[in-house]
Design a protein around this motif. Structure first.
Motif, short mmCIF file in Angstrom:
data_model
loop_
_atom_site.label_atom_id
_atom_site.label_comp_id
_atom_site.label_asym_id
_atom_site.label_seq_id
_atom_site.Cartn_x
_atom_site.Cartn_y
_atom_site.Cartn_z
N LEU A 1 -46.85 -2.66 -21.62
CA LEU A 1 -45.93 -1.53 -21.46
C LEU A 1 -46.63 -0.28 -20.93
O LEU A 1 -46.33 0.84 -21.36
CB LEU A 1 -45.32 -1.19 -22.84
N PRO A 2 -47.57 -0.42 -20.00
CA PRO A 2 -48.41 0.74 -19.66
C PRO A 2 -47.64 1.94 -19.13
O PRO A 2 -47.99 3.08 -19.41
CB PRO A 2 -49.39 0.19 -18.61
N ASP A 3 -46.57 1.69 -18.34
CA ASP A 3 -45.86 2.84 -17.76
C ASP A 3 -44.47 3.04 -18.37
O ASP A 3 -43.62 3.70 -17.79
CB ASP A 3 -45.72 2.63 -16.24
N ALA A 4 -44.26 2.41 -19.52
CA ALA A 4 -42.91 2.43 -20.10
C ALA A 4 -42.50 3.84 -20.54
O ALA A 4 -43.31 4.61 -21.04
CB ALA A 4 -42.86 1.49 -21.29
N ARG A 5 -41.21 4.16 -20.31
CA ARG A 5 -40.65 5.42 -20.83
C ARG A 5 -40.07 5.14 -22.20
O ARG A 5 -39.46 4.10 -22.43
CB ARG A 5 -39.53 5.91 -19.92
N LEU A 6 -40.22 6.07 -23.09
CA LEU A 6 -39.76 5.88 -24.46
C LEU A 6 -38.25 5.58 -24.49
O LEU A 6 -37.79 4.71 -25.22
CB LEU A 6 -40.09 7.15 -25.26
N ALA A 7 -37.50 6.29 -23.65
CA ALA A 7 -36.03 6.17 -23.67
C ALA A 7 -35.55 4.76 -23.37
O ALA A 7 -34.50 4.34 -23.85
CB ALA A 7 -35.44 7.13 -22.64
N ASP A 8 -36.36 4.01 -22.61
CA ASP A 8 -35.93 2.67 -22.19
C ASP A 8 -36.25 1.59 -23.22
O ASP A 8 -35.95 0.42 -22.99
CB ASP A 8 -36.62 2.28 -20.86
N GLN A 9 -36.92 1.97 -24.29
CA GLN A 9 -37.41 0.93 -25.21
C GLN A 9 -36.44 0.68 -26.36
O GLN A 9 -36.09 1.60 -27.10
CB GLN A 9 -38.78 1.33 -25.80
N PRO A 10 -36.02 -0.58 -26.53
CA PRO A 10 -35.17 -0.90 -27.68
C PRO A 10 -36.00 -0.86 -28.98
O PRO A 10 -37.23 -0.87 -28.92
CB PRO A 10 -34.71 -2.33 -27.38
N ASN A 11 -35.29 -0.87 -30.09
CA ASN A 11 -35.98 -0.81 -31.39
C ASN A 11 -37.03 -1.91 -31.51
O ASN A 11 -38.12 -1.68 -32.06
CB ASN A 11 -34.97 -0.97 -32.52
N ALA A 12 -36.71 -3.12 -31.00
CA ALA A 12 -37.63 -4.25 -31.18
C ALA A 12 -38.99 -3.95 -30.55
O ALA A 12 -40.03 -4.30 -31.11
CB ALA A 12 -37.03 -5.51 -30.55
N VAL A 13 -39.00 -3.28 -29.40
CA VAL A 13 -40.27 -2.97 -28.74
C VAL A 13 -41.03 -1.92 -29.55
O VAL A 13 -42.24 -2.03 -29.79
CB VAL A 13 -40.02 -2.47 -27.29
N LEU A 14 -40.31 -0.88 -30.00
CA LEU A 14 -41.00 0.16 -30.78
C LEU A 14 -41.53 -0.42 -32.09
O LEU A 14 -42.60 -0.02 -32.58
CB LEU A 14 -40.05 1.34 -31.05
N GLU A 15 -40.80 -1.37 -32.63
CA GLU A 15 -41.29 -2.02 -33.86
C GLU A 15 -42.53 -2.87 -33.58
O GLU A 15 -43.45 -2.94 -34.40
CB GLU A 15 -40.18 -2.85 -34.51
N ALA A 16 -42.56 -3.47 -32.38
CA ALA A 16 -43.75 -4.26 -32.01
C ALA A 16 -44.97 -3.34 -31.86
O ALA A 16 -46.08 -3.66 -32.29
CB ALA A 16 -43.50 -5.03 -30.71
#
Ligand code: FDA
Length: 391
Positions: A298-313
């Motif tokens: 997720l090197p260039d990922a924007r926070l807004a685009d991330q579902p809960n599952a990714v933030l939990e990972a």
């Protein structure tokens, strides 16, 4: 044959301290060691400044098959008792953290103090030790410098850690020869080693230090974790190594004060256009934050685009990092040896073998091993004090 009241085998922390105490009681004392110098481990301890005690020394800071065994000796000779000796010797010291007391100057000041206290005892270095036998009411010790007859013997030859510095299993051999039980030994306070795939993850972070928390094997520690080219190290890893068994995985919290997933979710609600790595680096060192998001793809990922599952990972990778060490660096670098002479066969007040009057075991060769932080020297002093009063 030469006759003495007391023969102390081993001129390390415990042996030297015991010699001073016995001498003060008017005994004829000989201290024997195969090393060229006394107290070699004191010299290198605490990064050369000797973490000579810990003000929090209590039985719960020690690992032993019998956790109560150390209580009597520790109660009768406390950290404050050792500090009083250090003060009397004019050695300046400071508390670093968590009750750990270090010399302001060099560790050799502690060795110097111990040697001053035992002036009058016969210290024989470069002296190989052989068999110890009980003959009548005395002991015969075969040495490279001839046999010695002693009314009492204190074995203070330490554990197996750092064989390059002269560590051997001699104390265990003497114990076994007299019918005492020995518990299996293993390296403690030792760097853990990792599989290549884990090393590849750690290497880019080499040199970085973070505060981490690890709970494992009934113990929990929070202290510095250091990323190195060989994996991870630092005080928190050394501490947990004494509780780790081969095959077990560790769960490491790299941000013990924060639930990272919750923090990222909260941030997403406020400033979602910000990059994930940027947000994470508000809570972690930047290199670690960059590394975690890159590792998760997720090197260039924007926070807004991330579902809960990714933030939990991401949160799980930081707060619950699973690592399975493949082993330890072994006795080569271990600070201490776990296990050793079974305390069931020793009297807790005098360190004397229950079935062999006059034979005592003190220090690291006994199955009492302290946490990192000055506890092991406190055990050396306290067990030496117990034997020194009795022997
Ligand atoms: P110790 O190992 O000190 O002495 C044993 C003596 O017996 C040695 O002089 C050895 O030569 C001799 N001997 C062994 N086998 C023999 C044989 N076959 N014949 C003749 N002689 C023999 N602890 C702490 O509380 N604070 C600290 O800061 C540190 N730092 C630290 C750093 C490093 C790098 C290490 C390796 C260890 C520490 N420790 C420590 C641990 C501490 O050094 C250790 O617990 C004590 O030295 C144990 O004292 P003993 O006297 O029992 O053994």
């Amino acid at each position: 044959m030469e006759h003495v009241d007391l023969a102390i085998l081993g001129a390390g922390a415990a042996g030297l301290f015991c010699a001073g105490l016995s001498l003060a009681q008017g005994r004829r004392v000989v201290v024997l060691d195969h090393a060229a110098r006394p107290g070699d481990k004191i010299r290198i301890s605490g990064g050369g400044r000797c973490n000579f005690t810990n003000m929090a020394a209590a039985p719960d800071r020690f690992i032993s098959a019998n956790p109560r065994f150390a209580a009597s000796a520790l109660a009768r000779f406390s950290p404050a008792d050792f500090v009083a000796l250090v003060d009397r010797a004019g050695i300046a010291w400071h508390e670093k953290t968590q009750g750990q007391l270090f010399c302001d100057g060099k560790a050799t000041q502690i060795t110097g103090m111990l040697l001053d206290r035992m002036r009058g005892a016969d210290l024989r270095l470069g002296c190989a030790l052989g068999e110890v036998r009980h003959i009548g009411d005395r002991f015969r010790i075969d040495t490279g410098q001839g046999p010695i007859s002693a009314a009492r013997v204190v074995v203070a030859t330490g554990g197996k850690s750092i064989p390059k510095m002269g560590a051997t299993g001699y104390g265990y051999e003497v114990a076994r020869a007299f019918g005492l039980r020995c518990l299996e030994t293993r390296p403690g306070l030792v760097p853990l080693s990792f599989a290549e795939q884990d090393l590849a993850l750690c290497r880019p972070l080499a040199g970085l230090s973070v505060e981490a928390a690890i709970a494992h094997g009934g113990a929990a520690f929070r202290d510095a974790l250091l990323f190195t080219h060989r994996g991870i190290s630092g005080p928190v890893i050394l501490q947990i190594s004494s509780f780790w068994q081969p095959g077990e995985a560790l769960r490491i919290d790299l941000a013990p004060d924060l639930d990272i997933a919750a923090a990222l979710k909260a941030a997403r609600g406020k400033a979602g256009r910000v990059g994930l790595a940027t947000t994470l680096s508000r809570h972690l060192p930047e290199r670690l934050a960059q590394h975690v998001v890159a590792e998760l793809g997720l090197p260039d990922a924007r926070l807004a685009d991330q579902p809960n599952a990714v933030l939990e990972a991401v949160g799980a990778r930081v707060n619950r990092w699973h690592l399975r060490p493949v082993g330890t660096e072994g006795y080569r670098t271990a600070e201490v040896t776990l296990g050793g002479i079974d305390t069931r066969d020793l009297d807790a007040r005098s360190m004397e073998a229950r079935t062999v009057p006059g034979l005592h075991f003190i220090g690291e060769c006994v199955d009492v091993t302290g946490w990192l932080g000055g506890y092991n020297f406190q055990w050396a002093w306290a067990s030496a004090d117990a034997a020194g009063r009795a022997a």
